[in-house]
Scaffold this motif. Structure first.
Motif, mmCIF file in Angstrom:
data_model
loop_
_atom_site.group_PDB
_atom_site.id
_atom_site.type_symbol
_atom_site.label_atom_id
_atom_site.label_comp_id
_atom_site.label_asym_id
_atom_site.label_seq_id
_atom_site.Cartn_x
_atom_site.Cartn_y
_atom_site.Cartn_z
ATOM 1 N N GLY A 95 0.820 -1.202 0.000
ATOM 2 C CA GLY A 95 0.000 0.000 0.000
ATOM 3 C C GLY A 95 0.855 1.252 0.000
ATOM 4 N N ARG A 96 0.288 2.296 -0.514
ATOM 5 C CA ARG A 96 1.009 3.577 -0.578
ATOM 6 C C ARG A 96 0.015 4.723 -0.457
ATOM 7 N NH1 ARG A 96 5.928 5.463 -2.327
ATOM 8 N NH2 ARG A 96 5.944 7.621 -2.967
ATOM 9 N N ILE A 97 0.446 5.807 0.218
ATOM 10 C CA ILE A 97 -0.335 7.028 0.267
ATOM 11 C C ILE A 97 0.604 8.209 0.064
ATOM 12 C CG2 ILE A 97 -0.183 7.226 2.789
ATOM 13 C CD1 ILE A 97 -3.104 8.364 2.629
ATOM 14 N N ASN A 98 0.178 9.167 -0.725
ATOM 15 C CA ASN A 98 0.938 10.392 -0.993
ATOM 16 C C ASN A 98 0.146 11.598 -0.509
ATOM 17 O OD1 ASN A 98 3.220 9.284 -2.445
ATOM 18 N ND2 ASN A 98 1.827 8.917 -4.155
ATOM 19 N N TRP A 99 0.859 12.544 0.078
ATOM 20 C CA TRP A 99 0.271 13.806 0.518
ATOM 21 C C TRP A 99 0.836 14.939 -0.319
ATOM 22 C CZ3 TRP A 99 2.870 17.998 2.989
ATOM 23 C CH2 TRP A 99 2.028 19.012 3.481
ATOM 24 N N LYS A 100 -0.055 15.789 -0.828
ATOM 25 C CA LYS A 100 0.354 16.950 -1.631
ATOM 26 C C LYS A 100 -0.347 18.183 -1.073
ATOM 27 C CE LYS A 100 0.660 13.919 -5.670
ATOM 28 N NZ LYS A 100 0.123 13.581 -6.995
ATOM 29 N N GLY A 101 0.196 18.683 0.033
ATOM 30 C CA GLY A 101 -0.437 19.807 0.705
ATOM 31 C C GLY A 101 0.241 21.131 0.470
ATOM 32 N N VAL A 102 1.439 21.109 -0.121
ATOM 33 C CA VAL A 102 2.197 22.321 -0.420
ATOM 34 C C VAL A 102 2.573 22.275 -1.896
ATOM 35 C CG1 VAL A 102 4.310 23.616 0.066
ATOM 36 C CG2 VAL A 102 3.090 22.478 1.929
ATOM 37 N N ARG A 103 2.454 23.372 -2.577
ATOM 38 C CA ARG A 103 2.758 23.402 -4.006
ATOM 39 C C ARG A 103 4.191 22.938 -4.259
ATOM 40 N NH1 ARG A 103 1.992 28.614 -8.079
ATOM 41 N NH2 ARG A 103 2.529 27.496 -10.017
ATOM 42 N N GLY A 104 4.331 21.966 -5.141
ATOM 43 C CA GLY A 104 5.647 21.443 -5.490
ATOM 44 C C GLY A 104 6.153 20.347 -4.585
ATOM 45 N N LEU A 105 5.432 20.041 -3.490
ATOM 46 C CA LEU A 105 5.884 19.050 -2.521
ATOM 47 C C LEU A 105 4.996 17.815 -2.571
ATOM 48 C CD1 LEU A 105 7.669 18.208 -0.076
ATOM 49 C CD2 LEU A 105 5.964 19.333 1.392
ATOM 50 N N ARG A 106 5.620 16.653 -2.595
ATOM 51 C CA ARG A 106 4.918 15.378 -2.469
ATOM 52 C C ARG A 106 5.628 14.553 -1.403
ATOM 53 N NH1 ARG A 106 6.635 10.948 -3.953
ATOM 54 N NH2 ARG A 106 7.999 11.794 -5.570
ATOM 55 N N VAL A 107 4.884 14.067 -0.431
ATOM 56 C CA VAL A 107 5.414 13.220 0.635
ATOM 57 C C VAL A 107 4.655 11.899 0.607
ATOM 58 C CG1 VAL A 107 5.809 12.962 3.105
ATOM 59 C CG2 VAL A 107 6.000 15.220 2.039
ATOM 60 N N GLY A 108 5.377 10.790 0.593
ATOM 61 C CA GLY A 108 4.730 9.496 0.476
ATOM 62 C C GLY A 108 5.229 8.487 1.490
ATOM 63 N N ALA A 109 4.380 7.505 1.786
ATOM 64 C CA ALA A 109 4.746 6.386 2.649
ATOM 65 C C ALA A 109 4.180 5.112 2.028
ATOM 66 C CB ALA A 109 4.193 6.571 4.055
ATOM 67 N N SER A 110 4.928 4.019 2.150
ATOM 68 C CA SER A 110 4.476 2.764 1.555
ATOM 69 C C SER A 110 4.886 1.599 2.434
ATOM 70 C CB SER A 110 5.039 2.594 0.136
ATOM 71 O OG SER A 110 6.444 2.757 0.112
ATOM 72 N N ALA A 142 10.089 11.658 -0.273
ATOM 73 C CA ALA A 142 9.563 12.997 -0.519
ATOM 74 C C ALA A 142 10.273 13.626 -1.707
ATOM 75 C CB ALA A 142 9.745 13.883 0.716
ATOM 76 N N GLN A 143 9.563 14.520 -2.382
ATOM 77 C CA GLN A 143 10.160 15.316 -3.448
ATOM 78 C C GLN A 143 9.617 16.735 -3.357
ATOM 79 O OE1 GLN A 143 10.750 14.287 -7.864
ATOM 80 N NE2 GLN A 143 8.908 15.539 -7.937
ATOM 81 N N TYR A 144 10.540 17.705 -3.462
ATOM 82 C CA TYR A 144 10.133 19.099 -3.560
ATOM 83 C C TYR A 144 10.744 19.683 -4.826
ATOM 84 C CZ TYR A 144 9.634 24.079 -2.826
ATOM 85 O OH TYR A 144 9.312 25.400 -3.000
ATOM 86 N N LYS A 145 9.900 20.313 -5.635
ATOM 87 C CA LYS A 145 10.372 20.844 -6.920
ATOM 88 C C LYS A 145 9.742 22.204 -7.171
ATOM 89 C CE LYS A 145 11.036 19.471 -11.735
ATOM 90 N NZ LYS A 145 10.850 18.376 -12.733
ATOM 91 N N ASN A 146 10.608 23.193 -7.484
ATOM 92 C CA ASN A 146 10.137 24.503 -7.943
ATOM 93 C C ASN A 146 10.960 24.892 -9.170
ATOM 94 O OD1 ASN A 146 12.591 25.703 -7.128
ATOM 95 N ND2 ASN A 146 11.777 26.279 -5.115
ATOM 96 N N PRO A 147 10.772 26.059 -9.746
ATOM 97 C CA PRO A 147 11.527 26.392 -10.958
ATOM 98 C C PRO A 147 13.042 26.437 -10.779
ATOM 99 C CG PRO A 147 9.599 27.813 -10.771
ATOM 100 C CD PRO A 147 9.703 27.056 -9.486
#
Length: 260
Positions: A95-110, A142-147
């Motif tokens: 199982g996996r869940i991803n949270w995207k609560g901040v622009r450009g940020l994805r945090v996941g757990a599996s 986690a991944q954080y990406k901006n320009p």
């Protein structure tokens, strides 16, 4: 159908545009299969809560085969597929869940779990002395990406029950994949890493024309022999800490030329 197992950062994002190095991060590719694909069924979707977006996936797939477990890559060579038909006696649940609560940020757990890996062996009677041997692997990433910058991080850890008893089989002539002496599989394996890259085009030529080049640096640690069962020893030579640095040139959005 046949699908990617959703554990960890690299399996779910294994295309070369989704990591900086010329090869996939070593930690995950050593201790678990990569790219990890199995036959089974999955359920997935997304929902919103507290102003954030979540997406999830739950899977039931063919479990790993202990015949492939060993010292150097823990359960990484335990993927079935040698024969035309995979054993489904003890399936895996992931199982996996991803949270995207901040622009450009994805945090996941599996998480990945098999109740008894010995039931997936080619010849299960050889593991009759092992008893019920569960396998649990969990990870955060986690991944954080901006320009201007892209930063990724991952942590993965797993536990194999009755590792010593399984090793007694895989190191003997009883095993279908004879590992030889002194190659026991550990109780616990671990890997983590972080990488960061800077977009030189947007830093120096914002709004203008120019090549999209990311200089990057990555640090990772992994050990397929992190912990042994009580009374057993681990091989410290399996412990790896590694730095990688290089450049990624995105000639097109989905075409990257790499050097490290």
């Amino acid at each position: 159908g046949h699908q990617i197992v959703t554990l960890g950062l690299t399996n779910s994002h294994h295309e070369p545009v989704n990591f900086f190095g010329t090869s996939r991060p070593e930690g995950e590719t050593v201790i678990i299969p990569s790219t990890w694909h199995e036959t089974g069924i999955s359920f997935f979707g997304d929902f919103g809560a507290y102003g954030a977006t979540f997406d999830y996936e739950a899977m039931v797939v063919a479990g790993l085969n202990p015949d492939g477990f060993g010292r150097d890559n823990w359960v990484g060579s335990g993927k079935q597929g040698l024969f035309e038909v995979d054993n489904f006696s003890s399936p895996a649940y992931a199982g996996r869940i991803n949270w995207k609560g901040v622009r450009g940020l994805r945090v996941g757990a599996s998480i990945y779990y098999v109740n008894d890996v010995t039931k997936n062996a080619d010849k299960t009677y050889k593991y009759s002395s092992c008893g019920e041997s569960s396998l649990t692997i969990w990870s955060f990433d986690a991944q954080y990406k901006n320009p201007f910058v892209t930063v990724r991080a991952n942590y993965i850890r797993g536990n194999l029950e009755n590792a010593g008893k399984i090793s007694a089989v895989t190191m003997s002539s009883k095993s279908s994949y004879h590992h030889g002496a002194e190659r026991p599989v550990a109780k616990t394996a671990m890997a983590y890493g972080v990488e960061a890259g800077a977009n030189l085009k947007n830093i120096f030529y914002a709004g203008g024309r120019g090549p999209v080049i990311y200089p990057f640096v990555r640090y990772e640690y992994y050990n397929p022999q992190e912990l042994a069962e009580k009374g057993k020893t681990v091989d410290v030579r399996c412990q790896v800490a590694k730095w990688t640095a290089g450049l990624n040139w995105f000639a097109l959005p989905n075409l990257v030329v790499k050097a490290d």
